[in-house]
Scaffold this motif. Structure first.
Motif, PDB file in Angstrom:
ATOM      1  N   ALA A  95      40.532  39.638  35.633  1.00  0.00           N
ATOM      2  CA  ALA A  95      40.607  40.719  34.655  1.00  0.00           C
ATOM      3  C   ALA A  95      39.195  41.003  34.163  1.00  0.00           C
ATOM      4  N   PRO A  96      38.933  42.228  33.712  1.00  0.00           N
ATOM      5  CA  PRO A  96      37.618  42.535  33.156  1.00  0.00           C
ATOM      6  C   PRO A  96      37.331  41.658  31.923  1.00  0.00           C
ATOM      7  N   VAL A  97      36.078  41.323  31.741  1.00  0.00           N
ATOM      8  CA  VAL A  97      35.681  40.460  30.621  1.00  0.00           C
ATOM      9  C   VAL A  97      36.126  41.057  29.288  1.00  0.00           C
ATOM     10  N   GLU A  98      36.056  42.364  29.150  1.00  0.00           N
ATOM     11  CA  GLU A  98      36.460  43.004  27.893  1.00  0.00           C
ATOM     12  C   GLU A  98      37.926  42.708  27.567  1.00  0.00           C
ATOM     13  N   VAL A  99      38.767  42.707  28.582  1.00  0.00           N
ATOM     14  CA  VAL A  99      40.186  42.389  28.399  1.00  0.00           C
ATOM     15  C   VAL A  99      40.334  40.923  27.995  1.00  0.00           C
ATOM     16  N   LEU A 100      39.568  40.043  28.633  1.00  0.00           N
ATOM     17  CA  LEU A 100      39.626  38.613  28.309  1.00  0.00           C
ATOM     18  C   LEU A 100      39.187  38.356  26.874  1.00  0.00           C
ATOM     19  N   VAL A 101      38.150  39.051  26.430  1.00  0.00           N
ATOM     20  CA  VAL A 101      37.669  38.889  25.053  1.00  0.00           C
ATOM     21  C   VAL A 101      38.769  39.285  24.070  1.00  0.00           C
ATOM     22  N   GLU A 102      39.412  40.413  24.327  1.00  0.00           N
ATOM     23  CA  GLU A 102      40.482  40.873  23.438  1.00  0.00           C
ATOM     24  C   GLU A 102      41.636  39.883  23.418  1.00  0.00           C
ATOM     25  N   ARG A 103      42.040  39.419  24.578  1.00  0.00           N
ATOM     26  CA  ARG A 103      43.182  38.496  24.646  1.00  0.00           C
ATOM     27  C   ARG A 103      42.865  37.139  24.031  1.00  0.00           C
ATOM     28  N   HIS A 139      43.993  36.656  45.794  1.00  0.00           N
ATOM     29  CA  HIS A 139      43.280  37.254  44.664  1.00  0.00           C
ATOM     30  C   HIS A 139      44.129  38.409  44.138  1.00  0.00           C
ATOM     31  N   ALA A 140      44.335  38.464  42.817  1.00  0.00           N
ATOM     32  CA  ALA A 140      45.118  39.550  42.230  1.00  0.00           C
ATOM     33  C   ALA A 140      44.538  39.923  40.876  1.00  0.00           C
ATOM     34  N   ASN A 141      44.603  41.205  40.552  1.00  0.00           N
ATOM     35  CA  ASN A 141      44.118  41.696  39.268  1.00  0.00           C
ATOM     36  C   ASN A 141      45.234  41.645  38.234  1.00  0.00           C
ATOM     37  N   SER A 142      44.870  41.236  37.016  1.00  0.00           N
ATOM     38  CA  SER A 142      45.874  41.199  35.956  1.00  0.00           C
ATOM     39  C   SER A 142      45.382  41.860  34.684  1.00  0.00           C
ATOM     40  N   GLY A 143      44.283  42.561  34.755  1.00  0.00           N
ATOM     41  CA  GLY A 143      43.660  43.076  33.551  1.00  0.00           C
ATOM     42  C   GLY A 143      44.423  44.158  32.828  1.00  0.00           C
ATOM     43  N   LEU A 144      44.777  45.177  33.507  1.00  0.00           N
ATOM     44  CA  LEU A 144      45.400  46.322  32.861  1.00  0.00           C
ATOM     45  C   LEU A 144      46.773  46.557  33.478  1.00  0.00           C
ATOM     46  N   GLY A 145      47.640  47.110  32.704  1.00  0.00           N
ATOM     47  CA  GLY A 145      48.952  47.424  33.244  1.00  0.00           C
ATOM     48  C   GLY A 145      50.002  46.394  32.844  1.00  0.00           C
ATOM     49  N   ARG A 146      51.161  46.606  33.334  1.00  0.00           N
ATOM     50  CA  ARG A 146      52.315  45.792  32.971  1.00  0.00           C
ATOM     51  C   ARG A 146      52.316  44.455  33.697  1.00  0.00           C
ATOM     52  N   LEU A 147      52.915  43.479  33.058  1.00  0.00           N
ATOM     53  CA  LEU A 147      53.042  42.140  33.618  1.00  0.00           C
ATOM     54  C   LEU A 147      53.756  42.184  34.970  1.00  0.00           C
TER      55      LEU A 147
END
Length: 189
Positions: A95-103, A139-147
């Motif tokens: 996930a993007p670092v910005e998303v990680l910071v928020e979470r 490898h999979a993205n989990s940053g944005l969008g639904r679970l």
């Protein structure tokens, strides 16, 4: 993946979809130690924590626990990574670092984020850990969008990896038609 990427949420949902057991290695470490991860870090240090973590992960893999969520630093440890790659199938959630910071800002239980600016720490951790994380076959993205979108991505990439599209990053192979027009199963390579 790094803390805050959604390993527990994705792992829990993935286990539900697969109708298997879900285990969180951090929760199992706390249960075995009778103390929080934060307390283990403070009292014994990171090296001691990583030893405990490896022992717990080895036990979970031996039990064939189903879906196991690992702490963000577990796969970086060479001995732990070797165990996981030999006895399981590793998925790197990104996930993007910005998303990680928020979470990660939602909880104050992250020992590695207590010593400074979370964005700088997470950026440095990602840079340091990426070489190890890239060794995961999926490898999979989990940053944005639904679970559920992330879970579907993990399932699709796992299927592609198992049935030969390679490294879990490509599209699944097209099934070849057998005589009579019936699609045959994809074959592992």
């Amino acid at each position: 993946g790094l803390m805050g990427v959604g390993k527990t949420a994705v792992g829990t949902r993935l286990a539900q979809v697969l109708r298997t057991k879900f285990m969180d290695s951090d929760a199992e470490i706390e249960r075995a130690a009778h103390m929080s991860i934060t307390d283990i870090f403070e009292k014994y240090g990171e090296a001691h924590f990583r030893d405990r973590e490896r022992a717990v992960i080895e036990r979970l893999l031996a039990e064939q626990a189903g879906v196991i969520s690992l702490g963000g630093g577990a796969f970086v440890d060479e001995r732990t990574r070797k165990l996981v790659l030999e006895k399981g199938l590793a998925v790197w959630l990104r996930a993007p670092v910005e998303v990680l910071v928020e979470r990660t800002g939602r909880k104050k239980t992250r020992p590695l984020l207590r010593s400074g600016d979370p964005q700088a720490i997470l950026t440095d951790l990602l840079k340091a850990r990426t070489p190890a994380y890239t060794l995961a076959p999926i490898h999979a993205n989990s940053g944005l969008g639904r679970l559920d979108r992330t879970v579907l991505s993990v399932l699709t990439r796992t299927n592609a990896h198992i049935f030969g599209a390679g490294k879990g990053r490509g599209k699944p192979r097209r099934r070849k038609r057998r005589r009579g027009g019936v699609a045959g199963p994809a074959r592992p390579s």
